[in-house]
Design a protein around this motif. Structure first.
Motif, short mmCIF file in Angstrom:
data_model
loop_
_atom_site.label_atom_id
_atom_site.label_comp_id
_atom_site.label_asym_id
_atom_site.label_seq_id
_atom_site.Cartn_x
_atom_site.Cartn_y
_atom_site.Cartn_z
N ILE A 166 0.42 -1.23 -0.43
CA ILE A 166 0.09 0.34 0.10
C ILE A 166 0.74 1.53 -0.04
CG2 ILE A 166 -2.01 1.45 1.43
CD1 ILE A 166 -2.51 -1.83 2.56
N THR A 170 0.38 4.81 -2.58
CA THR A 170 0.67 6.19 -1.93
C THR A 170 0.74 6.96 -0.49
OG1 THR A 170 -2.05 6.93 -1.45
CG2 THR A 170 -1.27 4.34 -0.10
N ARG A 174 -3.12 8.43 3.27
CA ARG A 174 -3.94 7.72 2.48
C ARG A 174 -4.29 6.72 2.37
NH1 ARG A 174 -8.40 7.73 0.28
NH2 ARG A 174 -9.00 6.64 -2.22
N ALA A 175 -3.02 5.70 3.32
CA ALA A 175 -3.37 4.24 3.71
C ALA A 175 -4.15 4.12 5.30
CB ALA A 175 -1.81 4.21 3.33
N SER A 177 -7.01 6.23 5.94
CA SER A 177 -8.29 6.09 5.29
C SER A 177 -8.58 4.97 4.58
CB SER A 177 -7.86 7.85 3.87
OG SER A 177 -8.91 8.12 3.55
N LEU A 178 -7.69 4.51 3.82
CA LEU A 178 -7.91 3.50 2.87
C LEU A 178 -8.59 2.36 4.03
CD1 LEU A 178 -5.47 3.79 0.18
CD2 LEU A 178 -7.77 3.75 -0.20
N HIS A 182 -11.98 -0.85 7.11
CA HIS A 182 -12.81 -2.13 6.97
C HIS A 182 -11.77 -2.80 9.19
CE1 HIS A 182 -12.49 -2.48 2.71
NE2 HIS A 182 -11.70 -1.17 3.22
N PHE A 218 -4.77 -0.18 -8.54
CA PHE A 218 -5.25 0.09 -7.07
C PHE A 218 -6.11 -0.77 -6.74
CE2 PHE A 218 -7.29 4.08 -5.16
CZ PHE A 218 -5.92 4.26 -4.41
N SER A 219 -7.14 -0.63 -8.11
CA SER A 219 -8.55 -1.38 -7.40
C SER A 219 -8.33 -2.89 -6.30
CB SER A 219 -9.23 -2.16 -8.31
OG SER A 219 -9.11 -3.19 -9.49
N GLU A 222 -8.19 -1.79 -2.42
CA GLU A 222 -9.21 -2.27 -2.04
C GLU A 222 -9.59 -3.52 -1.76
OE1 GLU A 222 -10.75 0.51 -0.81
OE2 GLU A 222 -10.67 2.05 -2.24
#
Length: 306
Positions: A166, A170, A174-175, A177-178, A182, A218-219, A222
């Motif tokens: 990750i 990035t 941002r990491a 936030s991603l 979860h 990137f997908s 996720e």
């Protein structure tokens, strides 16, 4: 409230069928079938019925039961308020570890010695080690119990490499936030080993799909994040214990590097126990421990092995 009582009540509220009521409050037909089978309505639904009826006083047993039912969720949400800071700490520690062991430009895909870095392959290999901690073989130890402690450690290893992947794509804010949303889950108490293996294998599938160009990077991140925490949930690994084990394993990784791991002089077996096992036992016996305190404890244990 019983199911049969609800059937009568919803008619007085203007609903033609109980299915119409279910759709109105946002539940599924399967939920309704479950209510019917148990002849019992969840406390939250009972509360909605009383509110729709315009009752000024809701029965105490409904409110008491509702509060009791919501307490675990409230506790989890209270814990979740600390998750962003814990995530930031982990990502910063991972970046620091990668900087010190691989060099400042490791994000470009090579370490300071020019060796290629492949985080996806690392994840794939760690998944294999996780599966090897279960009795998956049909020809050997078929009735053995899974080594859940080691499975949790392997998940932490996967987390190291996933965070690194990750961060390669990035930055730390941002990491965080991603990943943040979860982390809110309740770890299973009853472990379905076959399901756990199947879900772990999906991490390998994602890694291979990205590696072979069949999934955009990137997908893929996720998907990775979502699938990783699903594996944690199914294996009974809470986020708090994941974070504690991560701090422990991160500290152990630094300890290994400081004691000749890359050069091949590090001793991984400490008086008959693998260093991972020693680290976990230290964490289990100390409720709260800092990175430096754990490093000192590892040093003491390692010196007894010399």
């Amino acid at each position: 409230m019983l199911y049969k009582d609800l059937k009568e009540t919803v008619k007085t509220l203007g609903f033609l069928t109980i299915e119409d009521f279910a759709k109105y409050i946002g539940v599924t037909s399967n939920d309704v079938l479950e209510w019917e089978a148990k002849d019992e309505i969840p406390y939250t639904v009972s509360l909605i019925v009383h509110l729709l009826k315009g009752d000024k006083v809701v029965p105490n047993n409904v409110l008491d039961s509702l509060v009791e039912e919501c307490l675990p969720l409230a506790t989890l949400l209270e814990e979740a308020s600390s998750f962003p800071s814990k995530l930031e700490e982990m990502f910063l520690l991972q970046k620091e570890l990668n900087d010190s062991t691989n060099g400042n430009n490791w994000e470009l895909g090579a370490n300071k010695f020019g060796k290629e870095i492949n985080w996806l392959r690392c994840i794939h290999m760690e998944v294999a080690e996780l599966i090897d901690s279960t009795p998956w073989k049909h020809w050997k130890n078929i009735n053995a119990d899974p080594d859940m402690s080691n499975i949790h450690v392997e998940l932490v290893d996967i987390w190291h490499f996933l965070m690194s992947y990750i961060l390669q794509e990035t930055n730390v804010p941002r990491a965080v936030s991603l990943v943040n949303t979860h982390c809110i889950y309740e770890a299973n108490e009853n472990i379905d080993v076959k399901l756990m293996v199947k879900e772990a294998e999906k991490l390998s599938y994602i890694a291979l799909a990205i590696e072979t160009g069949n999934m955009p990077s990137f997908s893929g991140i996720e998907r990775f994040i979502d699938q990783f925490f699903r594996c944690c949930k199914i294996s009974g690994l809470s986020f708090n214990w994941l974070q504690k084990l991560y701090i422990g394993k991160n500290c152990l990784n630094k300890f290994r590097q400081d004691h000749g791991y890359k050069e091949g002089t590090y001793i991984k077996e400490w008086n008959g126990k693998e260093d991972n096992v020693v680290m976990v036992s230290i964490l289990e016996n100390i409720e709260s421990i800092s990175f430096s305190e754990l490093y000192d404890e590892l040093q003491k244990a390692y010196s007894l092995n010399q």
